[in-house]
Every structure is written in C-alpha cells, then in structure tokens.
Design an enzyme around this catalytic site. Sequence first.
Site, PDB file in Angstrom:
ATOM      1  N   SER A 155       0.859  -1.183   0.000  1.00 43.10           N
ATOM      2  CA  SER A 155       0.000   0.000   0.000  1.00 43.10           C
ATOM      3  C   SER A 155       0.894   1.232   0.000  1.00 43.10           C
ATOM      4  O   SER A 155       2.119   1.125   0.008  1.00 43.10           O
ATOM      5  CB  SER A 155      -0.888   0.008   1.256  1.00 43.10           C
ATOM      6  OG  SER A 155      -0.083   0.127   2.418  1.00 43.10           O
ATOM      7  N   LYS A 156       0.283   2.406   0.014  1.00 43.54           N
ATOM      8  CA  LYS A 156       1.086   3.634  -0.035  1.00 43.54           C
ATOM      9  C   LYS A 156       2.039   3.750   1.150  1.00 43.54           C
ATOM     10  O   LYS A 156       3.148   4.253   1.023  1.00 43.54           O
ATOM     11  CB  LYS A 156       0.169   4.861  -0.103  1.00 43.54           C
ATOM     12  CG  LYS A 156      -0.446   5.071  -1.476  1.00 43.54           C
ATOM     13  CD  LYS A 156      -1.175   6.389  -1.567  1.00 43.54           C
ATOM     14  CE  LYS A 156      -1.716   6.603  -2.980  1.00 43.54           C
ATOM     15  NZ  LYS A 156      -2.413   7.895  -3.119  1.00 43.54           N
ATOM     16  N   ARG A 157       1.603   3.266   2.305  1.00 46.52           N
ATOM     17  CA  ARG A 157       2.482   3.376   3.470  1.00 46.52           C
ATOM     18  C   ARG A 157       3.701   2.468   3.337  1.00 46.52           C
ATOM     19  O   ARG A 157       4.733   2.694   3.961  1.00 46.52           O
ATOM     20  CB  ARG A 157       1.715   3.046   4.762  1.00 46.52           C
ATOM     21  CG  ARG A 157       1.291   1.594   4.915  1.00 46.52           C
ATOM     22  CD  ARG A 157       0.425   1.373   6.153  1.00 46.52           C
ATOM     23  NE  ARG A 157      -0.108   0.027   6.226  1.00 46.52           N
ATOM     24  CZ  ARG A 157       0.527  -0.990   6.790  1.00 46.52           C
ATOM     25  NH1 ARG A 157       1.717  -0.805   7.332  1.00 46.52           N
ATOM     26  NH2 ARG A 157      -0.016  -2.189   6.832  1.00 46.52           N
TER      27      ARG A 157
END
Length: 471
Positions: free
Chosen positions: A242-244
């Site tokens: 994911s983006k994190r």
Amino acid sequence: MTQSVVTRFAPSPTGFLHIGGARTALFNWLYAKGRDGKMLLRIEDTDRSRSTTEAIDAILDGMKWLGLDWDDEPVFQHKNASRHQEIANQLLAQGKAYHCYCSKEELTKMREDARAAGKPPGYDGMWRDRDPSLAPDDVKPVVRFKGPIEGNTIIKDEVQGDVTFANKELDDLILLRSDGSPTYMLSVIVDDHDMGITHIIRGDDHLTNAARQAQIYEALGWQPPSFSHIPLIHGADGAKLSKRHGALGVEAYRAMGYLPAALRNYLVRLGWSHGDDEIFSTEQMIELFGLENIGRSAARFDFSKLENLNGQYIRNSDDKDLIDAIKRSIGEFEGCEDLASSLEDDDWSRFEIAMPGLKERAKTLVELVNSARYLFAKRPLSFDKKATKLLNDEAISTLKGLAVDFEEIADWNVEAIEQCVRDFADKNDLKLGKIAQPLRAALTGCTVSPGIFDVLFVLGKQEALGRLADI
C-alpha cells in the site's frame, strides 16, 4: 531459425507508473536486452473514460527517468479497436463466439444464485446454445467467447511451473460490449499477436487471465507466447503493498531523491536473485537476468534497504554526476523548491567542491541538498536551537580571536586552515572540540556538517570571515 525475443510492457494510463509496474517493465526490459531482443511499449487505453493524457505522460516520463527505453513507437491500444472487432466477428462466424442477450438483472441473479450454491460468481452460459430468434428486441447483445466446458487448460508458466485450470470454472468471457467496443481480454490477445510478442512477463494476478487467453489463442489457431507470472510485491510486514509501504508512483521516488540506477538495482532484487549478490551494474543485470531465478513467493518492499542501497550508490558516484542529477531534479525534490531557482554558478561550484564530504552521510539526494544548505545560506545566518546554545559569549569571543588569525592565511587550503586552528588552540590552551563545535555552528547555523576544515575551505576565506563577523 530461433525466433527473436520480443517482450512488452503494457500499462493502463489511469494513474501513475507505480513501483510494481516499474519492476514489471524492468524485468521485461532486462530479458529482452540480454537476448538482443526488443521490448515494446503498449498503452492499454481502451477504457477511454479513465485514460488521461497526464497519466500517459507520467508513465513515459517515469520510464525515461528509470532509464528503461523501449523499441519502436508506443502502441495505443484504442487505435486498434477495429482490428479487435474483426477478430471477434471472425470467432462469431466460426461458431466460437456467440451473442448474449442477458439483462443486468439476469446477470445479477446468476451471481447471487452461484454464491448461494457456494460456487464462484459468474455467467452460467444462458445464451451459449439458445436459439437467437428468442432474443429480446430491447437488449443490445454482448459477444461472448464460447470456451470449452470440459477438461482442463494448462499454462506452462516459466516461473510458476505447470498451472492447471478446470475449464468448467472459467465462464464465457465478453469479447465485445453491447456498444461494440472490445474488452481488455480480447484487445490484449490480438495486440500481443499482431505485435509479435514472444514472452509475456507480468504479475501473477494475471494468471487466471492467461488461462482464458490461452483458450482464445487456440480457438484462433495462433501460437501463444511464453508466459511468466511473477509474484506481487508486499510490504516489509508481509501485507499487500500500500502507499504506506511504498506503493507510490515512480515520480515520488524521484522527488524523495533516489537515483534511478539505485532504484533499478533495488527493484531487480525484488523477486529475482543471483546467489547472494546485492549490487549489480546495469550491464551485469542485463547479462545475468533470467526467468529461472525468479522466485515464486511475494517479494517484500523495505524502504530502509532501499535507502541504504541508495546511500551506497551516492557514495560511489562521481561528484559531477551527482551535481548533474541534482540539477535535473531539484525542482521536484521535497522541501527543496526554494533552491531550485536561487542557486547560481558559484553555488554549484562550491557544492561540487564540498561533495566528497557531503556524500559520505547522505542516503538520498534530498538529504545531500539539505546538508549543503549552509553553502548557499544568505548572511546573516539563522541558527537552530543547538547552534544558538553553543554560541555563548565565551565561544563568540574565542571565534573572534580565531578570525584574526584566519586573516593571516595567505593560501586558503585545508592544510593551512587546520594548522591555523590547531596553533590557535595550543596558544590559548583550548581543546580542539571547544573551538570546532562553536565554529561549525557559526559557519553553518547548525551542529552537523562535514569536517569543519572542509567547511571553511569550501566557503572560501571571505565568506567564512564574513560569517564569523556576523555573530
């Protein structure tokens, strides 16, 4: 005669070039380059409502920045729609496809009934063998592929091995929508055939698609390409990326100050290995990369490993090459926008002279630029809290005395500066640290910098004396 290798990278222009797509492009590029083949670029823009010029530009710019060039002109899939329709009509004429008149309500009920029966939701073949004369007048039909319903479809995958799919589990997919537009599945097959693609290397989320596509290849009498489905990238914690975790666009990595060569090196090791080696030049990657060394388990993206690798690339890079890389991208670096238009030739010259000391600590180009800010700071400097605390009355008095001795240096070089400071310390019975830390604070505005003698040399005599005069 051995067939030349032709791979392809086929992104959908509905967003940026994300890191997983960049790895797929890299694997295709390396495989083709290492076999004197071609890698073609196809923009899969059949979804006209979601395809944007901005996304296409981001994909092309991202690939160019990564150094992944492609052969021939990019192919834009939507321009081949008439060819895709032609093939669908050919399958219709051969009885290998059919018109389906199901309404939305009927399709919804099929999915609900399948779920209730514990089966995968899908189309049940209602119009597969029904008399077309029964077709309702008010429904525009789609065209569906008439796939086999008995036996198995086996994909001989270069990475996954033989993968078997029961044909009864694969419903009849749509080739043409009710408005006559071709679907992704049909377009991909026709374009891959027409472009002469010999090897498809893509994420393993497309593995089921390969089974469906293999059936259509067989129906058309076409030789299917070699399939290689590579595991997806997960975060360091094993969860879906994911983006994190780092599922960002390639342009974000450029803005964070990563070198394209370092990012290429990091990406090639996500799923591929060559012994215990970690660092590869581009030439080595091209020579060594092969499908047989791609693992079957998901790779894990770890920012700290990428940072460490990038730091090694920075330390091993030529100083001028680093300056050139920073010049090209400083306007996009996070937090460095203020410097993009303010640096002059003299600033860049000082930056290059200071580079040997600066690059030893930096893990990104952004860190490198920020550590060099003292070079470009306008007088009088502003001091951070730690620097302010160091510059008490006693320290300022000491530095004023040192400045007098600096005035006497005729040849301003590192050796002469160091000797002057050491002589001053001996003369005033001071430890070197008692001078160096306040001196660093006065010259840079902070307490962290390259070696203090290098700082003095790079600033130059007049600038250094001017900053000491300001305190």
